[in-house]
Design an enzyme around this catalytic site. Structure first.
Site, PDB file in Angstrom:
ATOM      1  N   LYS A  53       3.958   3.641   0.884  1.00  0.00           N
ATOM      2  CA  LYS A  53       3.110   3.739  -0.309  1.00  0.00           C
ATOM      3  C   LYS A  53       3.426   5.039  -1.036  1.00  0.00           C
ATOM      4  O   LYS A  53       3.719   6.062  -0.425  1.00  0.00           O
ATOM      5  CB  LYS A  53       1.621   3.802   0.098  1.00  0.00           C
ATOM      6  CG  LYS A  53       0.977   2.471   0.436  1.00  0.00           C
ATOM      7  CD  LYS A  53      -0.552   2.678   0.590  1.00  0.00           C
ATOM      8  CE  LYS A  53      -1.321   1.395   0.425  1.00  0.00           C
ATOM      9  NZ  LYS A  53      -2.772   1.611   0.445  1.00  0.00           N
ATOM     10  N   LYS A 110       3.885   4.841   5.281  1.00  0.00           N
ATOM     11  CA  LYS A 110       3.235   3.535   5.102  1.00  0.00           C
ATOM     12  C   LYS A 110       3.927   2.735   4.000  1.00  0.00           C
ATOM     13  O   LYS A 110       3.504   1.645   3.645  1.00  0.00           O
ATOM     14  CB  LYS A 110       1.750   3.701   4.743  1.00  0.00           C
ATOM     15  CG  LYS A 110       0.877   4.260   5.841  1.00  0.00           C
ATOM     16  CD  LYS A 110      -0.616   4.003   5.588  1.00  0.00           C
ATOM     17  CE  LYS A 110      -1.186   4.774   4.450  1.00  0.00           C
ATOM     18  NZ  LYS A 110      -2.649   4.630   4.318  1.00  0.00           N
TER      19      LYS A 110
END
Ligand code: C2G
Length: 132
Positions: A46, A44
């Site tokens: 992240k 993602k």
């Protein structure tokens, strides 16, 4: 028993997370939270401050949360909904429409996000303070 599920990273827990968890639980009797694994977070784009294990332990301590499972990929939601007999899928409205395909299997609801708070904002504010 009405089962609700929601998904997220839930890093650096804040009131925005608590608000979605409280409202999600209020839509049923049993709340499952699928927490993004460290590997899925990388997918993602992240990098969570807390490890999956720590984020899991923190979420399990919240009174609204009944079960925590790992979120390892984008594709597992239908399987999760079927495996846990989920009646209601809930996400913040930043995800509006993204998971409508689940409507074949359960109710799909997007709730308003809590304005003014995010994990990113926390990190940015701390960086700014550290530079003063
Ligand atoms: N949230 C919110 N208000 C905020 C911040 C977050 O309501 N101020 C909600 C988000 O909308 C989401 C949940 O809290 O429903 C978790 O947010 P994140 O940890 O940022 O999760 P995210 O990266 O959006 O991952 O497959 C779905 C993804 O795993 C969602």
């Amino acid at each position: 028993m009405k089962t609700v599920i929601t998904y997220g990273t839930f890093d650096l827990l804040h009131v925005g997370h608590i608000n979605i968890l409280r409202r999600a639980k209020a839509m049923g009797d049993y709340l499952i939270v699928a927490i993004s694994s460290d590997e899925f977070n990388a997918l993602k784009g992240k990098k969570a401050y807390y490890s999956f294990a720590d984020r899991k332990e923190i979420l399990e301590a919240i009174k609204y949360v009944d079960k925590v499972i790992p979120e390892d990929n984008w594709e597992q939601k239908v399987q999760d909904v079927q495996k846990y007999n989920v009646d209601q899928f809930v996400m913040g409205h930043d995800w509006e429409g993204k998971f409508d395909f689940l409507a074949e299997h359960c109710e799909v609801t997007y709730l308003p996000r809590t304005e003014g708070i995010s994990t990113t904002k926390i990190k940015e504010d701390l960086m700014t303070q550290a530079q003063k």
